[in-house]
Write a protein that holds these residues in place. Structure first.
Motif, PDB file in Angstrom:
ATOM      1  N   PHE B 171     -59.626  25.095  35.301  1.00 43.16           N
ATOM      2  CA  PHE B 171     -58.208  25.331  35.597  1.00 43.16           C
ATOM      3  C   PHE B 171     -57.947  26.742  36.108  1.00 43.16           C
ATOM      4  O   PHE B 171     -56.876  27.030  36.627  1.00 43.16           O
ATOM      5  CB  PHE B 171     -57.345  25.100  34.342  1.00 43.16           C
ATOM      6  N   VAL B 172     -58.931  27.640  35.918  1.00 40.62           N
ATOM      7  CA  VAL B 172     -58.682  29.057  36.204  1.00 40.62           C
ATOM      8  C   VAL B 172     -58.189  29.321  37.631  1.00 40.62           C
ATOM      9  O   VAL B 172     -57.203  30.039  37.809  1.00 40.62           O
ATOM     10  CB  VAL B 172     -59.936  29.898  35.870  1.00 40.62           C
ATOM     11  N   PRO B 173     -58.843  28.750  38.663  1.00 36.43           N
ATOM     12  CA  PRO B 173     -58.356  29.045  40.017  1.00 36.43           C
ATOM     13  C   PRO B 173     -56.889  28.666  40.216  1.00 36.43           C
ATOM     14  O   PRO B 173     -56.122  29.442  40.805  1.00 36.43           O
ATOM     15  CB  PRO B 173     -59.259  28.200  40.915  1.00 36.43           C
ATOM     16  N   VAL B 174     -56.495  27.495  39.713  1.00 39.19           N
ATOM     17  CA  VAL B 174     -55.107  27.061  39.876  1.00 39.19           C
ATOM     18  C   VAL B 174     -54.170  28.043  39.185  1.00 39.19           C
ATOM     19  O   VAL B 174     -53.119  28.423  39.725  1.00 39.19           O
ATOM     20  CB  VAL B 174     -54.913  25.638  39.312  1.00 39.19           C
ATOM     21  N   LEU B 175     -54.580  28.488  38.005  1.00 43.44           N
ATOM     22  CA  LEU B 175     -53.762  29.453  37.262  1.00 43.44           C
ATOM     23  C   LEU B 175     -53.606  30.750  38.061  1.00 43.44           C
ATOM     24  O   LEU B 175     -52.506  31.295  38.195  1.00 43.44           O
ATOM     25  CB  LEU B 175     -54.417  29.723  35.907  1.00 43.44           C
ATOM     26  N   ILE B 176     -54.715  31.227  38.611  1.00 43.43           N
ATOM     27  CA  ILE B 176     -54.687  32.491  39.344  1.00 43.43           C
ATOM     28  C   ILE B 176     -53.762  32.399  40.561  1.00 43.43           C
ATOM     29  O   ILE B 176     -52.879  33.236  40.757  1.00 43.43           O
ATOM     30  CB  ILE B 176     -56.111  32.879  39.790  1.00 43.43           C
ATOM     31  N   PHE B 177     -53.942  31.358  41.365  1.00 50.93           N
ATOM     32  CA  PHE B 177     -53.130  31.254  42.579  1.00 50.93           C
ATOM     33  C   PHE B 177     -51.689  30.894  42.248  1.00 50.93           C
ATOM     34  O   PHE B 177     -50.765  31.331  42.922  1.00 50.93           O
ATOM     35  CB  PHE B 177     -53.722  30.222  43.537  1.00 50.93           C
ATOM     36  N   GLY B 178     -51.492  30.083  41.212  1.00 52.08           N
ATOM     37  CA  GLY B 178     -50.141  29.665  40.850  1.00 52.08           C
ATOM     38  C   GLY B 178     -49.297  30.827  40.376  1.00 52.08           C
ATOM     39  O   GLY B 178     -48.194  31.059  40.873  1.00 52.08           O
TER      40      GLY B 178
END
Lengths: 216, 222, 232
Positions: B171-178
């Motif tokens: 989930f980390v990438p989505v969290l970062i970009f979100g």
């Protein structure tokens, strides 16, 4: 024609059965017998293609079911030991969903008629949660009355939780399916007195345990 | 072909409707988790504004995570999953239908509620549309990847914890970009790049997650 | 059975190389002009970090082979690799923290490379936990293979996002560019240690995979014969 060649099944640390071969032709039925834990459900799941055999293969019309999965599923009707119905939905909703998933083209009227056949005609609009265990089981079995187009029926403990009348009804339906050239393979652990109208073969899984000592 | 997709979608939404209190519980969880942060870090307006995007995103992610175990569990227990796996129709279709229904029940309420909660954090109003857009693009990815995790851990003892362990790093990438999208918009850089990346992740997840999920569900019975 | 004969040799090789590498690293290589003696952690840190990443790739590779070709051996290799990979990952993080304290003044910095390494460790944990939690070996193999592949697909995405994130958040990132003119002995020491890590991994994985094969193939004829011979 359904064939099983040299099937072996291992569950956990135990070799359930091995070198099991059988064939089932049009119009034939086969009862899988054996005590609890003998591997009846495992065998039916192997035949349905839900599980992978330790050794051997299952063939349908001469070819492995793995190579023609979609064709085989189009000819198969499988009922597991759970009724595959949702307690929050009504009998009608459940049946229509089951038929859509199985790719059976049936309309609302046919579904209502099938439910009436299994004695749920008066309870069409009740969520199954409000019905008894046996009635839920009947709701699951109703799809057998719409599945004449499926050649091979694989049924896991279809007679549990049913009263005498429902057992008779189900047996008559199985007999009718075989008479029309279908094939039925079902498992029961108790000796149900079922009259299928013809000689039903019995496969006792106890015969295939062979050399269990090697399993540990 | 579409029939099985529609039938599964219809059934799932019907089930959600019959048990609509579950949606409210998810929403309440989201609100409570967000509401805890001011107690933890202090309610200074500047401070809250700074952490708002991150807090809202982490809370959204957790509420999706906590609903995930429901996705296949009941079908597995009542035998419907076997019927679905034995359907002659392509399995990707019904898996996708389940994922869509799951997102509508667990993701969409969060997307709608987040901008309102953001006001309580005194977030710059300019960031609100971007927050909603980022969540609308990001939470479906979370649902898709999460469904794969749910399929892999289906029927296991202690499945919930295991599911979190498997899924959270992904989930980390989505969290970062979100969360980054909102910050970028507020700081004046513009959130375009972030939103495009979120869209790209969603497209990739949409293409890869359903087949992987089918494979994982077939393994359950092996 | 080749594995049985190969493993002790690899273990021996690992021990010799490690001794040589440590000797080169700690006694022969000169002290670093900027960092002093502390930098010597590099001789363990860098090979471990390399190895942890490489093992994950290898694991994903064997998983893919297993899923495509349906070969049991490759699943077992992937599962045998995971603990070693996680161990190296942990060693890299641990030595990194020990190194970071005197040079950066903090045990941990939210630097892109560190964060990625941490996430890699979680991916390893996820793989190990999943394969351990599933009792049915066939499912465990396949589910593990799938999650290893999913992780491998995600690593570039995670890497990219973390890089992006750390450039956004850190004004003065704690980057440590390795000295361009590295002393020859330093390089030699490091490469020797890398080779030692390789040999160690091969030995441990072979050792780990042997009993796994025996247990898995316990119904096969050759195992039965082998066990019978052992008993006599």
């Amino acid at each position: 024609m359904l064939e099983c060649c040299d099937l072996a099944c291992v569950r956990g640390d135990r070799l359930l059965f091995q070198r099991l071969s059988l064939r089932l032709g049009p119009g034939e039925s086969l009862r899988v017998a054996g005590p609890n834990g003998a591997g009846k459900t495992s065998l039916l799941r192997l035949v349905a293609g839900l599980a992978r055999a330790e050794a051997g293969e299952v063939r349908w019309q001469g070819a492995s079911i793995r190579q023609q999965a979609e064709d085989f599923r189009g000819a198969l009707l499988y009922l597991g030991h759970a009724a595959a119905v949702s307690a929050q939905l009504t009998a009608l909703e459940n049946l229509r969903f089951a038929c859509a998933v199985a790719g059976l083209a049936v309309d609302q009227d046919a579904c209502v008629a099938a439910l009436a056949r299994v004695g749920l005609g008066g309870a069409l609009d009740l969520p199954l949660a409000a019905l008894s265990q046996g009635q839920r089981r009947r709701a699951g079995l109703a799809r057998l009355f719409l599945a004449a187009s499926r050649t091979l029926w694989v049924l896991d403990e279809p007679f549990t939780a049913l009263d005498a009348e429902a057992v008779r009804l189900l047996a008559a339906q199985l007999a009718k399916h075989c008479a029309a050239g279908g094939m039925v393979m079902f498992a029961t652990h108790q000796d149900v007195d079922v009259d299928l109208g013809h000689a039903c073969r019995v496969l006792d899984l106890g015969d295939f345990v062979g050399e269990r000592g090697r399993a540990c | 072909m579409l029939r099985v997709f529609l039938a599964v979608l219809r059934r799932e939404l019907l089930l959600v409707w019959r048990e609509r209190v579950d949606v409210l519980v998810t929403l309440a969880f989201f609100v409570i988790v967000t509401g805890l942060f001011p107690f933890g870090v202090g309610a200074g307006a500047g401070q809250l504004r700074a952490i708002a995007p991150g807090v809202l995103w982490v809370a959204a992610l957790l509420s999706v995570l906590l609903s995930l175990h429901r996705l296949f569990e009941r079908d597995f227990a009542e035998g419907t999953l076997e019927q679905l796996l034995l359907s002659p129709e392509p399995a990707v279709l019904w898996v996708l239908a389940k994922m869509v229904a799951f997102w509508l029940a667990a993701g969409l309420p969060v997307v709608v509620a987040a901008p309102v909660l953001a006001l309580a954090f005194d977030l710059d109003p300019a960031g609100l549309p971007v927050l909603a857009a980022a969540l609308a693009l990001g939470t479906p990815s979370l649902a898709l990847v999460g469904a794969l995790g749910a399929a892999l851990t289906l029927g296991l003892r202690g499945g919930g914890m295991l599911l979190a362990l498997i899924v959270l790093p992904l989930f980390v990438p989505v969290l970062i970009f979100g969360a980054g999208a909102v910050e970028a918009e507020i700081s004046g850089v513009g959130a375009r790049a972030h939103l495009l990346l979120l869209g790209g992740i969603l497209a990739a997840a949409l293409a890869l997650a359903p087949p992987a999920c089918v494979a994982a569900l077939r393994m359950v019975n092996d | 059975m080749l594995a049985g004969r190969l493993a002790p040799w690899c273990a021996g090789l690992a021990a010799v190389l490690a001794a040589l590498g440590l000797w080169l690293g700690f006694f022969v290589a000169p002290a670093d002009a900027v960092q002093g003696e502390v930098y010597r952690v590099i001789f363990i840190h860098v090979p471990a970090a390399w190895m942890s990443m490489f093992i994950y790739l290898l694991m994903a590779f064997w998983s893919a082979v297993g899923l495509v070709m349906n070969t049991r051996m490759s699943f077992l290799l992937a599962r045998a690799l995971a603990p070693t990979g996680a161990m190296f990952c942990f060693v890299a993080l641990w030595t990194g923290a020990l190194w970071g304290r005197p040079t950066w003044g903090a045990y941990w910095a939210w630097d892109a490379r560190l964060t990625l390494q941490l996430l890699l460790l979680f991916l390893y944990f996820g793989f190990i936990a999943l394969t351990r939690a599933i009792a049915e070996p066939n499912r465990a193999d396949r589910a593990g293979a799938l999650i290893a592949l999913v992780g491998a697909v995600n690593v570039p995405v995670i890497y990219f996002s973390v890089q992006w994130w750390s450039t956004l958040h850190q004004g003065a990132s704690v980057s440590f560019s390795r000295a361009p003119s590295m002393a020859a002995t330093m390089l030699a020491g490091m490469l020797t240690m890398a080779l030692a890590a390789w040999a160690y991994s091969v030995a441990v994985v072979l050792w780990r995979v042997r009993p796994m094969i025996l247990v898995r193939e316990r119904h096969a004829d050759w195992v039965v014969r082998l066990l019978a011979e052992e008993r006599v």
